[in-house]
Structures are given as C-alpha cells and as structure tokens.
Design an enzyme around this catalytic site. Structure first.
Site, PDB file in Angstrom:
ATOM      1  N   LYS A 287     -34.719  91.040 -51.812  1.00  0.00           N
ATOM      2  CA  LYS A 287     -33.743  90.668 -50.789  1.00  0.00           C
ATOM      3  C   LYS A 287     -34.327  89.537 -49.951  1.00  0.00           C
ATOM      4  O   LYS A 287     -35.449  89.630 -49.467  1.00  0.00           O
ATOM      5  CB  LYS A 287     -33.410  91.873 -49.902  1.00  0.00           C
ATOM      6  CG  LYS A 287     -32.246  91.642 -48.953  1.00  0.00           C
ATOM      7  CD  LYS A 287     -31.862  92.912 -48.211  1.00  0.00           C
ATOM      8  CE  LYS A 287     -30.657  92.668 -47.307  1.00  0.00           C
ATOM      9  NZ  LYS A 287     -30.229  93.884 -46.577  1.00  0.00           N
ATOM     10  N   GLU A 376     -22.083 109.542 -45.661  1.00  0.00           N
ATOM     11  CA  GLU A 376     -21.439 110.034 -44.442  1.00  0.00           C
ATOM     12  C   GLU A 376     -21.013 111.493 -44.568  1.00  0.00           C
ATOM     13  O   GLU A 376     -21.131 112.268 -43.607  1.00  0.00           O
ATOM     14  CB  GLU A 376     -20.228 109.159 -44.108  1.00  0.00           C
ATOM     15  CG  GLU A 376     -20.567 107.747 -43.661  1.00  0.00           C
ATOM     16  CD  GLU A 376     -20.788 106.780 -44.821  1.00  0.00           C
ATOM     17  OE1 GLU A 376     -21.122 105.613 -44.559  1.00  0.00           O
ATOM     18  OE2 GLU A 376     -20.618 107.200 -45.993  1.00  0.00           O
ATOM     19  N   ARG A 404     -14.787 108.257 -43.979  1.00  0.00           N
ATOM     20  CA  ARG A 404     -15.179 108.764 -45.285  1.00  0.00           C
ATOM     21  C   ARG A 404     -15.545 110.242 -45.243  1.00  0.00           C
ATOM     22  O   ARG A 404     -15.677 110.884 -46.283  1.00  0.00           O
ATOM     23  CB  ARG A 404     -16.360 107.958 -45.827  1.00  0.00           C
ATOM     24  CG  ARG A 404     -16.179 106.455 -45.731  1.00  0.00           C
ATOM     25  CD  ARG A 404     -17.307 105.693 -46.381  1.00  0.00           C
ATOM     26  NE  ARG A 404     -17.062 105.518 -47.800  1.00  0.00           N
ATOM     27  CZ  ARG A 404     -17.836 104.811 -48.617  1.00  0.00           C
ATOM     28  NH1 ARG A 404     -18.912 104.216 -48.151  1.00  0.00           N
ATOM     29  NH2 ARG A 404     -17.555 104.685 -49.888  1.00  0.00           N
TER      30      ARG A 404
END
Length: 659
Positions: A287, A376, A404
């Site tokens: 990244k 979640e 969610r």
C-alpha cells in the site's frame, strides 16, 4: 493548476487505447499512472495509498480483459483511481470527490466501466458472482473479476460469497490484493494465515522447483504452463496444509505472486482467463507503492489531504486561536478517562480504531479495547456477549456502517435489553465520501426498535455527559449516542462530566414568536440563525431535545401549548426521523400547529464538502433563518387575509341591513 499526464498516459482515453501498447511499454505506463495519481491527489486531495498499491494490477486487468464487456468489480473503491484514469476520466480526475465532480468510488451512473457501486467493503465477490451467474444463464462469454483486499476478506459476506461461488461453477476470478492493510493494519487469524502462505519458504521453493522440473521434462507441447500450474497447485497440501483454505471452498487457488511485476501479472491473467470455473489469484502488494512516505506510514497516508509531493509535508490548516477538537477525539479521550475509573468499561470497533479514535483506549488499555476487523455484525454481537457478563461495552461504529448490523441490534441487543452503548461516529452528511458514507438513516431505523434510547449531543460537553450517563450502573438498557464527523464548537471542552436524565431535553432560549426544536449538532446552526433573526425583531425560542427516544414530553407539552409555529432541525433523514417523532407526539395529543421539518431530504445526497451538502439539503444556519422569516411572513399574510375577509363580510352584512 494544470497537471499534465506522461507521454504514454496522455494517449490512453480508454482501455482500447491501452491494448494498442506493446507489452514492453506497460512498465512505463505504470510509472506515469502512479506519478499522475501522486500529482493530482497532492494538489486536490483524496484517498491516496490504496490506489498506488494496485497500479500494476489495474493496468494488467484492463490490458488483458475486454472491459467493460468483461466486468471488473472493485471492492470498496479506495483503490480505483487508476481505473478511473484509464477509463476516460483522466482529464477531469482533478474533480474527484469535489462537489458536482467525479465520485471517489466506482459509480454505475458515472461510467459503464464502473460495473458496481461500492463504498462499504466486502461486496465484490457477491456482486461478481451474481454477474457471472447472469452471464452463464444468458449464454454470454463474459468474464467477471472481483478485486478484494485482505482486510475486506475478514467480513462475513465475503466468506458467504466464496461458499456459494465454489458450488456455482460460475466463470469468475477473485483477486486477493494482500498488503496487510485496510485503513488501519489488519487484525485476526486470517491475517496470520495469509502471512503464512506469503512467507512460507518451503511452499514457495517447492513450487518454484516444480515449475523448473516441469520445464525440463521431455513432455509434449500439449502440456501447457496452465497444466503445470494445476499440478503445482495440487501438491500444495503436501508442504503447507493451510494453503487449502480457499480450495476447501472448491475455489482453485493460484499464488501468491508479486503484484508489482506487470509482466508476470499480464501473463498470469492471460492464463487464468483460459481456466473455467471459480478461481482466486493471491497477489502481494505494498500500500502506497512508489511513494516512500506512504509506504512507511500507510495509515497516515490513506487519505492525507493536500501535501507537498517533494518533501512529503502534509499541509495543515493554521489557526490563530485554539480550535474545537473533533468529536471522534472527544469520544476517544473521554472513553479512556471513564475507563480509568470504571473497570467494567470495554471498547469495540470494526476496523476503524484511527477513524473513530478507539486507538486511544487500545493504546492505553489493550486488554480492554478491540479492533474486530471489518465485521460490524460480529462487533455488535460480541459486544452483546460481553454485556451479558456485566460489562459496559462502548461499541463504536460509523453511522453508515451500522446499517450492516441492524439484525444483530434487534435480536442480540434490543430483544435481550442488553446495555450496549452504540457510539455512532460520522452521523449526518459526511462530505466527500458521498452517499455510501452519509449517516442519514440511523435515527429512523433505530427509533422503531423497542428498548433503545436514542441521544445526540449538541456539543463536546454534551457528548461527554451522555457517555458518562451511559456507563452508569442504572443505565441498564441499550443506548445510542450519535455525533457528526469533524470539529465541534468548544475549544475548552474538558470539563467535569455530569449525569443527564434520560429523556430530558433543555430549553436554551425563550421566545414569543415560534419555537425551534433541535436534535444534536445542528442545534448550533439553529442558535446562529436565532441570533441573526433577532436583529430583525423576531423572537424565537430554542429547545435542545437531546433525546429522540424517549422524547421529553413535559418539554413538548410546554412547546405546543405556547407556540403554533414550530421548526424541527436534525442531521438525519426527514422521513421517519426526529421531526417525524415530533409530529407523532403532536397527533397523539391532539395539538394543532404548523410544523416545518428540516433535515436530510428524501433523496440520495451526492458528495461534496459537508458545508456544501448541508446547504444543499437546506438545514444550515442561513436556511433556518430563511425558514423562520418565511413562517413569520406567512403568519402575517394569513392574518391580513383573514382581517380583510372579516371586514368584507361585515360590510356586506351591514349593507344588507340598510333600508
């Protein structure tokens, strides 16, 4: 400032142009694409490190596949900047995430190359599988590719999708972009498993030896590299049992390979196109690849804002006076403060410890604060499990992401009446991330759940008071505390905390003309508007209700008995939200009044700065001022009309009595 692309990149207006390049030119194109992303984001802002890490993969995918007929599904979309630039949006890429400009995420209405709108993670495999199943049913020879990060793979929906994909016989490719990073570092057993595959010298050396041996065997031309790959893959379990995880889903596993080797990526993808059925390619990337500061501090450079690309200095706004803190930081520091005094307090967040500032407790008390990954649903239920044991759990989830886990809130928390404290960060309109991240709906969908207490602070001190109240022993029910993204209004915010009576609002200002009822941070907009119209002779009362459920009925009886003109203001959807609750109260008690509801309209609000979007949605201070004036003018107009009609009727009556 005009930012010019490199000599090759400026010739690429679509993937069709990309395919005209010689394979030897792809390395140069990758360098130019990476530099263009750096140049534009440094000046105009946006997400940064994620897209740098997939430059080679992006080029390889559009070079090998016939997009958009072949469909690429990017997970989340943070990494899709290169994709946008190569698919006809290069010259207006500078508008990315700006008001009325390009979306920061793939968006179907923006381009046919954006096959699926994303914002919440881990949906790519399900969506790509659906596309592949549709192609099979329709008899189309199109390919479907899901590009998912290792962090996104921790979500349950990703495993549900793989479980289905393995028995579907759908022609799809899953690309696992493994960089050990989401926004914060990845956590959990899956991370350790992927690391084990990536660094297993035994397996990788064995695989290399197999390839070399097969290359020397006197076999016929029919024995292709693909066949050799199949043989190598079938031997994985002999040296590394953990490599069978994906294949246990009946998904062919290939890799890991270097995700920054464009030549090898192209060759590998070309081979995988020939293999039918579900398969997964595991690539290793960095990244922030190609920009040293981003490689070194990946979380910091996920979305750094504007910066000097030469020095790596991230520009900060300079203020002459002390500025109010961010609500998220008030939450983080207050949680530590409370936890130091209350040993029963625990903290849970699904993969956002930096974003929600749970990191402060994780650093101070690592045994009491947990990042559970992009999960979640799990975050809510594990919090419920701890609550059954007498712990006070602060479960911090972005408002948008809370959607969610609605089922878990109902079944695992509310029905059992467990005292889980849901701190909803990023409530309201969040800005440049747009509709997938706006926290517009939580008031409406939480308000209908029994046993839930809903609250919203108007400022930092109120946030601290609500957090203090939520962790008290007598607060033995689930409670929501919602607050917006960004800064509050109090520079001097670290004041002693006080208990707030549940369901009790406060009158901030008396007035004789009309009443304004506010919920949460927008109360500050209303206060500003009230000060403005006061100079015009309009005297408005202001009530900070604090709670949407239960409502302060004593205060509301006072309001409806004194005022026939009422304005409600909230940073949630006007359908089913705080204003709707006020109307329900009015109807239940047979009051009559003119009530104007101000908040997020019943439509999808796109991206822009929070200031721009709040103004567009019509509940900022100027809009509230205008609404006050409008209601007062309508009142005067109605009074004048009624007076005129009364005069005319009386005159007519008098005239009929004349001789």
């Amino acid at each position: 400032m005009q930012i010019e692309p490199g000599t090759l990149l400026r010739t690429i207006d679509s993937p069709k142009d990309l395919k005209n390049l010689d394979p030897a030119q792809l390395h140069q194109l990758c360098e130019e694409l990476r530099q263009y992303i750096i140049d534009v984001v440094s000046v105009h802002g946006g997400h940064f490190a994620a897209s740098l890490g997939v430059v080679e993969l992006t080029v390889a995918l559009h070079y090998v596949y016939n997009t958009p007929y072949d469909q690429l599904v990017w997970d989340v979309g943070h990494q899709a900047y290169g994709h946008k630039i190569l698919t006809g949006r290069r010259d207006n890429f500078y508008t990315n995430r700006k008001y009325k400009g390009l979306s920061g995420f793939p968006k179907r209405s923006e381009s046919p190359f954006d096959t699926f709108g994303v914002g919440h993670s881990s949906t790519s495999i399900s969506a790509a599988l659906g596309m592949a199943m549709a192609a099979k049913y329709k008899g189309e020879d199109r390919k479907s590719v899901a590009i998912i990060g290792d962090g996104a793979l921790t979500a349950g929906i990703a495993f549900e999708a793989m479980n289905h994909a393995g028995v579907s016989d759908a022609d799809m490719l899953i690309i696992l972009n493994d960089n050990n990073m989401s926004i914060d570092p990845n956590v959990g057993a899956l991370k350790e498993y992927l690391t084990d595959i990536s660094v297993s010298r035994t397996y990788n050396k064995f695989k290399e030896d197999v390839w070399k041996a097969l290359g020397k065997l006197p076999i016929g031309k029919g024995f292709t590299r693909t066949m050799a790959s199949k043989l190598a893959d079938s031997l994985k379990g002999m040296v590394n049992k953990s490599s069978n995880l994906f294949e246990s889903f009946k998904i062919r596993y290939f890799g890991p390979i270097d995700g920054h080797n464009i030549t090898n990526l192209v060759q590998t993808l070309q081979e995988l196109k020939k293999i039918p059925g579900p398969k997964i390619l595991h690539i290793i990337t960095v990244k922030g690849k190609g920009y040293a500061p981003a490689e070194k501090e990946q979380t910091k450079w996920h979305a750094p804002g504007l910066f000097d690309k030469i020095t790596g200095e991230i520009y900060k706004k300079k203020f002459e006076v002390a500025q109010p803190p961010k609500y998220q930081d008030v939450f983080g520091h207050t949680l530590v403060e409370l936890a130091e005094k209350n040993p029963l307090i625990m903290g849970v967040t699904p993969a956002m410890p930096s974003g929600c500032s749970m990191k402060f407790m994780m650093e101070a008390m690592p045994q009491r604060a947990f990042d559970v990954g992009i999960c979640e649903q799990h975050a809510v239920t594990v919090s419920a499990g701890m609550a059954t044991q007498g712990l006070k759990v602060f479960c911090n989830i972005y408002s948008s992401f809370m959607q969610r886990a609605f089922d878990q809130v109902v079944h695992d928390v509310a029905i059992q009446n467990l005292p889980v404290i849901f701190c909803l960060d990023r409530a309201g309109l969040v800005g440049e991330d747009g509709p997938t991240h706006h926290g517009a709906y939580d008031i409406a969908y939480f308000r209908c759940i029994p046993n839930m207490v809903l609250s919203a602070p108007m400022n930092e001190q109120e946030l601290r008071n609500l957090m203090y109240t939520a962790q008290l022993d007598k607060t033995d029910f689930p409670m929501v505390i919602r607050y917006p993204r960004g800064n509050g209004v109090m520079a001097d915010w670290q004041k002693p905390m006080q208990e707030v009576e549940i369901g009790k609002g406060r009158r901030l200002k008396t007035g004789k003309d009309l009443a304004i009822l506010t919920y949460g941070h927008p109360g500050n907009f209303a206060a500003s508007a009230i000060r403005e119209v006061a100079g015009e002779g309009i005297d408005a009362a202001h009530y900070d209700m604090r709670f949407c459920k239960p409502l302060d009925e004593t205060l509301l009886h006072e309001v409806f008995q004194q005022y026939d003109k009422i304005i409600t203001v909230e940073d949630g959807t006007i359908k089913g939200g705080f204003g709707s609750a006020i109307l329900e109260f009015m109807a239940a008690h047979h009051y009559q009044a003119t009530v104007e509801i101000m908040g997020i309209p019943d439509r999808i609000v796109e991206h822009g700065t929070p200031k721009e979007l709040i103004a567009e949605s019509g509940y900022d201070a100027p809009a509230i001022s205008q609404k006050i004036r409008q209601m007062m003018m309508e009142d005067k107009s109605t009074s004048t009309t009624l007076h005129s009609e009364y005069t005319i009727k009386n005159n007519n009556a008098s005239s009929t009595k004349r001789p």
